[in-house]
Motif scaffolding. Structure first.
Motif, short mmCIF file in Angstrom:
data_model
loop_
_atom_site.label_atom_id
_atom_site.label_comp_id
_atom_site.label_asym_id
_atom_site.label_seq_id
_atom_site.Cartn_x
_atom_site.Cartn_y
_atom_site.Cartn_z
N PHE A 233 0.84 -1.20 0.00
CA PHE A 233 0.00 0.00 0.00
C PHE A 233 0.87 1.24 0.00
CE2 PHE A 233 -2.90 -3.14 1.81
CZ PHE A 233 -4.11 -2.83 1.20
N ALA A 234 0.46 2.25 -0.75
CA ALA A 234 1.16 3.54 -0.77
C ALA A 234 0.11 4.66 -0.73
CB ALA A 234 2.02 3.68 -2.02
N ILE A 235 0.38 5.69 0.06
CA ILE A 235 -0.56 6.81 0.18
C ILE A 235 -0.46 7.69 -1.07
CG2 ILE A 235 -1.11 8.90 1.48
CD1 ILE A 235 0.07 7.41 3.95
N VAL A 236 -1.62 7.99 -1.66
CA VAL A 236 -1.67 8.88 -2.82
C VAL A 236 -2.12 10.28 -2.41
CG1 VAL A 236 -2.74 9.29 -5.09
CG2 VAL A 236 -2.16 6.95 -4.37
N GLN A 237 -3.19 10.34 -1.58
CA GLN A 237 -3.72 11.64 -1.14
C GLN A 237 -4.53 11.45 0.14
OE1 GLN A 237 -3.32 14.94 -2.68
NE2 GLN A 237 -3.96 15.24 -0.56
#
Length: 329
Positions: A233-237
Protein backbone atom coordinates in the motif's frame (compact mmCIF):
# COMPACT_ATOMS: atom_id res chain seq x y z
CA UNK A 1 -11.67 0.68 -31.10
CA UNK A 2 -13.43 -1.13 -33.95
CA UNK A 3 -10.63 -3.16 -35.55
CA UNK A 4 -11.60 -6.79 -36.14
CA UNK A 5 -8.98 -9.54 -36.13
CA UNK A 6 -9.38 -12.86 -37.92
CA UNK A 7 -8.62 -15.96 -35.79
CA UNK A 8 -6.04 -18.50 -36.81
CA UNK A 9 -7.53 -21.47 -38.63
CA UNK A 10 -5.80 -23.73 -36.14
CA UNK A 11 -7.77 -22.31 -33.20
CA UNK A 12 -10.64 -24.78 -33.64
CA UNK A 13 -10.12 -28.52 -33.02
CA UNK A 14 -10.89 -30.83 -35.92
CA UNK A 15 -13.69 -33.33 -35.31
CA UNK A 16 -14.82 -36.43 -37.17
CA UNK A 17 -18.14 -38.21 -36.59
CA UNK A 18 -18.43 -41.98 -37.21
CA UNK A 19 -21.84 -43.50 -37.89
CA UNK A 20 -22.24 -44.86 -34.32
CA UNK A 21 -22.39 -41.36 -32.85
CA UNK A 22 -18.89 -41.46 -31.36
CA UNK A 23 -16.74 -38.52 -32.45
CA UNK A 24 -12.97 -38.08 -32.45
CA UNK A 25 -11.49 -34.66 -31.84
CA UNK A 26 -7.88 -33.82 -32.65
CA UNK A 27 -6.38 -31.25 -30.27
CA UNK A 28 -4.70 -28.23 -31.84
CA UNK A 29 -2.07 -26.03 -30.19
CA UNK A 30 -4.84 -23.59 -29.21
CA UNK A 31 -6.21 -26.14 -26.71
CA UNK A 32 -2.93 -27.68 -25.53
CA UNK A 33 -2.58 -27.38 -21.76
CA UNK A 34 -6.33 -27.29 -21.08
CA UNK A 35 -7.83 -29.87 -18.73
CA UNK A 36 -9.99 -32.51 -20.42
CA UNK A 37 -13.01 -31.72 -18.20
CA UNK A 38 -12.90 -28.01 -19.07
CA UNK A 39 -12.44 -28.84 -22.76
CA UNK A 40 -15.52 -31.06 -22.75
CA UNK A 41 -17.61 -28.50 -20.90
CA UNK A 42 -17.00 -26.12 -23.83
CA UNK A 43 -17.15 -28.78 -26.54
CA UNK A 44 -20.39 -30.34 -25.28
CA UNK A 45 -22.36 -27.19 -24.56
CA UNK A 46 -25.60 -27.94 -22.74
CA UNK A 47 -24.38 -31.17 -21.13
CA UNK A 48 -24.52 -30.99 -17.30
CA UNK A 49 -21.19 -30.93 -15.51
CA UNK A 50 -22.14 -34.07 -13.57
CA UNK A 51 -22.62 -35.92 -16.88
CA UNK A 52 -19.21 -34.77 -18.13
CA UNK A 53 -17.47 -36.17 -15.05
CA UNK A 54 -19.49 -39.39 -15.23
CA UNK A 55 -18.49 -40.21 -18.80
CA UNK A 56 -14.84 -39.45 -17.95
CA UNK A 57 -14.97 -41.61 -14.82
CA UNK A 58 -16.60 -44.53 -16.68
CA UNK A 59 -13.92 -44.42 -19.37
CA UNK A 60 -16.31 -43.44 -22.16
CA UNK A 61 -14.00 -40.51 -22.91
CA UNK A 62 -10.57 -41.63 -24.07
CA UNK A 63 -7.43 -39.81 -25.14
CA UNK A 64 -5.17 -41.61 -27.60
CA UNK A 65 -7.26 -44.76 -26.91
CA UNK A 66 -6.51 -44.68 -23.17
CA UNK A 67 -8.56 -43.74 -20.12
CA UNK A 68 -7.78 -40.42 -18.45
CA UNK A 69 -8.78 -38.56 -15.31
CA UNK A 70 -10.66 -35.26 -15.29
CA UNK A 71 -7.48 -33.32 -14.49
CA UNK A 72 -5.59 -34.69 -17.50
CA UNK A 73 -4.03 -31.82 -19.48
CA UNK A 74 -4.31 -32.04 -23.25
CA UNK A 75 -1.33 -31.98 -25.60
CA UNK A 76 -1.22 -30.92 -29.24
CA UNK A 77 -2.22 -33.77 -31.58
CA UNK A 78 -4.01 -35.72 -28.83
CA UNK A 79 -7.06 -37.54 -30.20
CA UNK A 80 -10.10 -37.44 -27.92
CA UNK A 81 -12.84 -40.05 -28.19
CA UNK A 82 -16.14 -38.34 -27.32
CA UNK A 83 -19.11 -40.69 -26.76
CA UNK A 84 -22.60 -39.83 -28.02
CA UNK A 85 -24.33 -37.74 -25.36
CA UNK A 86 -27.66 -36.02 -25.33
CA UNK A 87 -27.11 -32.28 -25.44
CA UNK A 88 -29.80 -30.17 -23.87
CA UNK A 89 -31.34 -27.62 -26.17
CA UNK A 90 -29.28 -24.47 -25.85
CA UNK A 91 -30.95 -21.42 -24.43
CA UNK A 92 -31.41 -18.62 -26.89
CA UNK A 93 -28.21 -16.58 -27.01
CA UNK A 94 -28.64 -13.34 -25.12
CA UNK A 95 -28.07 -10.28 -27.20
CA UNK A 96 -26.05 -7.27 -26.12
CA UNK A 97 -27.95 -4.03 -25.70
CA UNK A 98 -26.90 -1.08 -27.82
CA UNK A 99 -25.83 0.86 -24.72
CA UNK A 100 -23.68 -1.99 -23.37
CA UNK A 101 -22.18 -2.57 -26.82
CA UNK A 102 -21.21 1.10 -27.06
CA UNK A 103 -19.89 1.15 -23.48
CA UNK A 104 -17.68 -1.91 -23.91
CA UNK A 105 -16.43 -0.79 -27.31
CA UNK A 106 -15.38 2.55 -25.87
CA UNK A 107 -13.81 0.77 -22.87
CA UNK A 108 -11.23 -1.21 -24.86
CA UNK A 109 -7.84 0.14 -23.78
CA UNK A 110 -5.63 -2.13 -25.89
CA UNK A 111 -6.12 -4.80 -28.54
CA UNK A 112 -3.99 -6.84 -30.89
CA UNK A 113 -4.43 -10.30 -32.40
CA UNK A 114 -3.58 -12.04 -29.09
CA UNK A 115 -4.86 -9.85 -26.26
CA UNK A 116 -7.57 -7.38 -25.32
CA UNK A 117 -7.52 -5.13 -22.24
CA UNK A 118 -10.82 -3.59 -21.16
CA UNK A 119 -11.65 -0.93 -18.60
CA UNK A 120 -14.44 -2.97 -16.99
CA UNK A 121 -17.37 -0.90 -15.74
CA UNK A 122 -18.44 -1.30 -12.11
CA UNK A 123 -21.56 -3.43 -11.72
CA UNK A 124 -20.76 -5.75 -14.61
CA UNK A 125 -19.71 -9.26 -13.55
CA UNK A 126 -16.77 -10.73 -15.44
CA UNK A 127 -18.81 -13.84 -16.27
CA UNK A 128 -22.34 -15.20 -15.87
CA UNK A 129 -23.50 -17.55 -13.13
CA UNK A 130 -25.20 -17.40 -9.71
CA UNK A 131 -28.24 -15.63 -11.11
CA UNK A 132 -26.25 -13.51 -13.59
CA UNK A 133 -27.21 -14.35 -17.17
CA UNK A 134 -24.51 -12.38 -18.90
CA UNK A 135 -21.15 -11.05 -17.83
CA UNK A 136 -18.30 -9.28 -19.57
CA UNK A 137 -16.90 -12.36 -21.31
CA UNK A 138 -20.30 -13.51 -22.61
CA UNK A 139 -21.05 -10.02 -23.91
CA UNK A 140 -17.71 -9.82 -25.71
CA UNK A 141 -18.28 -13.23 -27.32
CA UNK A 142 -21.61 -12.00 -28.67
CA UNK A 143 -20.02 -8.77 -29.90
CA UNK A 144 -17.11 -10.61 -31.53
CA UNK A 145 -18.54 -13.86 -32.96
CA UNK A 146 -15.62 -14.14 -35.39
CA UNK A 147 -13.21 -14.73 -32.48
CA UNK A 148 -13.18 -18.47 -31.84
CA UNK A 149 -11.18 -18.11 -28.64
CA UNK A 150 -11.88 -15.47 -26.01
CA UNK A 151 -11.08 -16.17 -22.34
CA UNK A 152 -10.60 -14.17 -19.15
CA UNK A 153 -6.98 -14.07 -18.01
CA UNK A 154 -7.90 -13.05 -14.45
CA UNK A 155 -10.90 -11.80 -12.48
CA UNK A 156 -12.24 -8.59 -10.99
CA UNK A 157 -15.05 -8.36 -8.46
CA UNK A 158 -18.36 -7.27 -9.95
CA UNK A 159 -18.26 -3.86 -8.22
CA UNK A 160 -14.58 -3.25 -9.05
CA UNK A 161 -13.82 -1.26 -12.19
CA UNK A 162 -10.69 -1.06 -14.29
CA UNK A 163 -8.13 -3.06 -16.26
CA UNK A 164 -8.94 -6.66 -17.08
CA UNK A 165 -7.14 -8.85 -19.64
CA UNK A 166 -8.92 -11.14 -22.12
CA UNK A 167 -6.82 -13.57 -24.14
CA UNK A 168 -7.66 -14.12 -27.83
CA UNK A 169 -5.32 -17.08 -28.19
CA UNK A 170 -4.71 -20.01 -25.84
CA UNK A 171 -0.95 -19.58 -26.23
CA UNK A 172 -1.28 -16.04 -24.84
CA UNK A 173 -3.55 -17.28 -22.04
CA UNK A 174 -0.93 -19.85 -21.02
CA UNK A 175 1.84 -17.24 -21.19
CA UNK A 176 -0.03 -14.72 -19.04
CA UNK A 177 -1.06 -17.34 -16.49
CA UNK A 178 2.62 -18.21 -16.11
CA UNK A 179 3.46 -14.52 -15.60
CA UNK A 180 0.74 -14.24 -12.96
CA UNK A 181 2.13 -17.30 -11.15
CA UNK A 182 5.65 -15.89 -11.11
CA UNK A 183 4.52 -12.39 -10.15
CA UNK A 184 5.96 -10.57 -13.15
CA UNK A 185 2.67 -8.80 -13.98
CA UNK A 186 2.37 -5.58 -11.99
CA UNK A 187 -1.23 -4.67 -11.11
CA UNK A 188 -2.02 -1.43 -9.30
CA UNK A 189 -5.38 -0.41 -7.81
CA UNK A 190 -6.71 2.87 -6.46
CA UNK A 191 -8.84 2.56 -3.33
CA UNK A 192 -10.43 5.11 -1.03
CA UNK A 193 -10.26 3.84 2.54
CA UNK A 194 -11.84 5.06 5.74
CA UNK A 195 -9.70 7.08 8.14
CA UNK A 196 -6.08 8.15 8.10
CA UNK A 197 -3.87 5.44 6.65
CA UNK A 198 -0.60 5.40 8.67
CA UNK A 199 2.63 6.38 6.91
CA UNK A 200 4.42 3.33 8.29
CA UNK A 201 1.90 0.82 6.92
CA UNK A 202 3.35 -0.11 3.53
CA UNK A 203 2.92 -3.89 3.50
CA UNK A 204 0.06 -6.04 4.79
CA UNK A 205 0.79 -9.76 5.10
CA UNK A 206 -2.10 -11.80 6.46
CA UNK A 207 -3.34 -15.27 5.43
CA UNK A 208 -6.79 -15.30 3.85
CA UNK A 209 -9.40 -18.04 4.15
CA UNK A 210 -12.35 -18.24 1.78
CA UNK A 211 -15.72 -19.28 3.17
CA UNK A 212 -19.17 -19.71 1.67
CA UNK A 213 -22.16 -18.87 3.85
CA UNK A 214 -25.44 -20.78 3.84
CA UNK A 215 -26.89 -18.06 1.64
CA UNK A 216 -24.23 -18.90 -0.95
CA UNK A 217 -22.45 -15.59 -0.42
CA UNK A 218 -18.67 -15.81 -0.57
CA UNK A 219 -16.81 -14.21 2.32
CA UNK A 220 -13.08 -14.02 3.05
CA UNK A 221 -11.44 -13.49 6.42
CA UNK A 222 -7.96 -13.40 7.92
CA UNK A 223 -7.19 -16.81 9.42
CA UNK A 224 -4.07 -18.82 10.33
CA UNK A 225 -5.59 -21.60 8.22
CA UNK A 226 -5.75 -19.39 5.14
CA UNK A 227 -3.40 -18.94 2.20
CA UNK A 228 -0.40 -16.63 2.45
CA UNK A 229 -1.39 -13.21 1.09
CA UNK A 230 0.53 -9.97 0.69
CA UNK A 231 -0.52 -6.49 -0.46
CA UNK A 232 1.60 -3.37 -0.78
CA UNK A 233 0.00 0.00 0.00
CA UNK A 234 1.16 3.54 -0.77
CA UNK A 235 -0.56 6.81 0.18
CA UNK A 236 -1.67 8.88 -2.82
CA UNK A 237 -3.72 11.64 -1.14
CA UNK A 238 -5.18 12.37 2.27
CA UNK A 239 -8.69 13.76 2.79
CA UNK A 240 -10.71 14.45 5.93
CA UNK A 241 -11.94 11.04 7.17
CA UNK A 242 -10.40 9.17 4.21
CA UNK A 243 -7.19 8.29 2.37
CA UNK A 244 -6.69 7.50 -1.30
CA UNK A 245 -4.18 4.64 -1.51
CA UNK A 246 -2.51 2.69 -4.28
CA UNK A 247 -2.72 -1.05 -3.62
CA UNK A 248 -0.40 -3.58 -5.24
CA UNK A 249 -1.45 -7.20 -4.64
CA UNK A 250 1.62 -9.43 -4.56
CA UNK A 251 -0.61 -12.50 -4.34
CA UNK A 252 -3.97 -12.81 -6.05
CA UNK A 253 -6.54 -13.95 -3.49
CA UNK A 254 -10.28 -13.33 -3.65
CA UNK A 255 -11.22 -9.95 -2.09
CA UNK A 256 -7.59 -9.55 -1.00
CA UNK A 257 -7.31 -5.75 -1.05
CA UNK A 258 -10.68 -5.30 0.65
CA UNK A 259 -9.95 -7.75 3.47
CA UNK A 260 -6.36 -6.59 4.04
CA UNK A 261 -7.54 -2.98 4.32
CA UNK A 262 -10.22 -4.06 6.79
CA UNK A 263 -7.65 -6.09 8.73
CA UNK A 264 -5.56 -2.98 9.50
CA UNK A 265 -8.61 -0.92 10.45
CA UNK A 266 -9.13 1.07 7.25
CA UNK A 267 -11.87 -0.66 5.21
CA UNK A 268 -12.71 0.49 1.71
CA UNK A 269 -15.45 3.08 1.38
CA UNK A 270 -18.54 2.05 -0.52
CA UNK A 271 -17.94 -1.60 0.43
CA UNK A 272 -21.25 -3.10 1.55
CA UNK A 273 -19.62 -6.48 2.31
CA UNK A 274 -16.53 -5.60 4.37
CA UNK A 275 -16.87 -1.86 4.93
CA UNK A 276 -17.67 0.30 7.93
CA UNK A 277 -21.34 1.02 7.32
CA UNK A 278 -21.35 4.31 9.24
CA UNK A 279 -18.39 5.61 7.22
CA UNK A 280 -19.97 4.34 4.01
CA UNK A 281 -23.14 6.24 4.83
CA UNK A 282 -21.20 9.47 5.40
CA UNK A 283 -19.52 9.16 2.01
CA UNK A 284 -22.73 8.13 0.32
CA UNK A 285 -23.98 11.62 1.16
CA UNK A 286 -20.81 12.91 -0.49
CA UNK A 287 -21.76 11.17 -3.73
CA UNK A 288 -20.05 7.76 -3.37
CA UNK A 289 -22.67 5.23 -4.52
CA UNK A 290 -20.37 2.24 -5.20
CA UNK A 291 -17.26 0.44 -4.02
CA UNK A 292 -14.23 2.71 -4.44
CA UNK A 293 -11.82 0.16 -5.91
CA UNK A 294 -10.39 0.61 -9.38
CA UNK A 295 -7.79 -1.47 -11.25
CA UNK A 296 -5.85 1.55 -12.43
CA UNK A 297 -2.85 0.09 -14.25
CA UNK A 298 -1.17 -3.01 -15.65
CA UNK A 299 2.47 -3.58 -16.54
CA UNK A 300 2.75 -6.80 -18.53
CA UNK A 301 5.87 -8.47 -19.97
CA UNK A 302 5.22 -9.74 -23.48
CA UNK A 303 6.47 -12.94 -25.16
CA UNK A 304 9.73 -13.23 -27.07
CA UNK A 305 11.33 -10.13 -25.55
CA UNK A 306 8.72 -7.82 -27.05
CA UNK A 307 8.30 -4.37 -25.52
CA UNK A 308 6.56 -4.41 -22.15
CA UNK A 309 2.87 -3.46 -22.23
CA UNK A 310 1.86 -0.56 -19.98
CA UNK A 311 -1.85 0.18 -19.66
CA UNK A 312 -3.67 2.76 -17.53
CA UNK A 313 -7.40 3.13 -16.96
CA UNK A 314 -8.70 6.50 -15.79
CA UNK A 315 -11.11 6.67 -12.88
CA UNK A 316 -14.75 6.75 -13.91
CA UNK A 317 -16.40 10.19 -13.75
CA UNK A 318 -18.47 9.07 -10.74
CA UNK A 319 -15.36 8.24 -8.68
CA UNK A 320 -13.36 11.24 -9.90
CA UNK A 321 -16.26 13.52 -8.98
CA UNK A 322 -16.19 12.21 -5.39
CA UNK A 323 -12.49 13.05 -5.08
CA UNK A 324 -12.88 16.45 -6.73
CA UNK A 325 -15.48 17.41 -4.13
CA UNK A 326 -13.38 16.40 -1.11
CA UNK A 327 -11.13 18.99 0.57
CA UNK A 328 -7.46 17.97 0.45
CA UNK A 329 -5.48 17.80 3.69
Amino acid sequence: MTDLFSPDKGDKPESTQPSNGVSFVEVTDAYAGQRIDNFLLRHLKGVPKSKIYRIIRKGEVRVNKGRVKAEYKLSEDDVIRVPPVRVAEEKATLGVSKSLHQLLTSSILFEDDRLMVVNKPSGLAVHGGSGINQGLIEALRVMRPELRFLELVHRLDRDTSGCIMIAKKRSMLRFLHQQLRTGTIDKRYLALVAGRWPNRRKIVTAPLLKNTLRSGERMVNVSPEGKKSTTGFAIVQRYPQATLVEARPVTGRTHQIRVHALHVGHPLLGDDKYGDQAACQVFKHKGLKRLFLHAASLRVPMPEDEEELNIRAALSPELQSVLDNLPVE
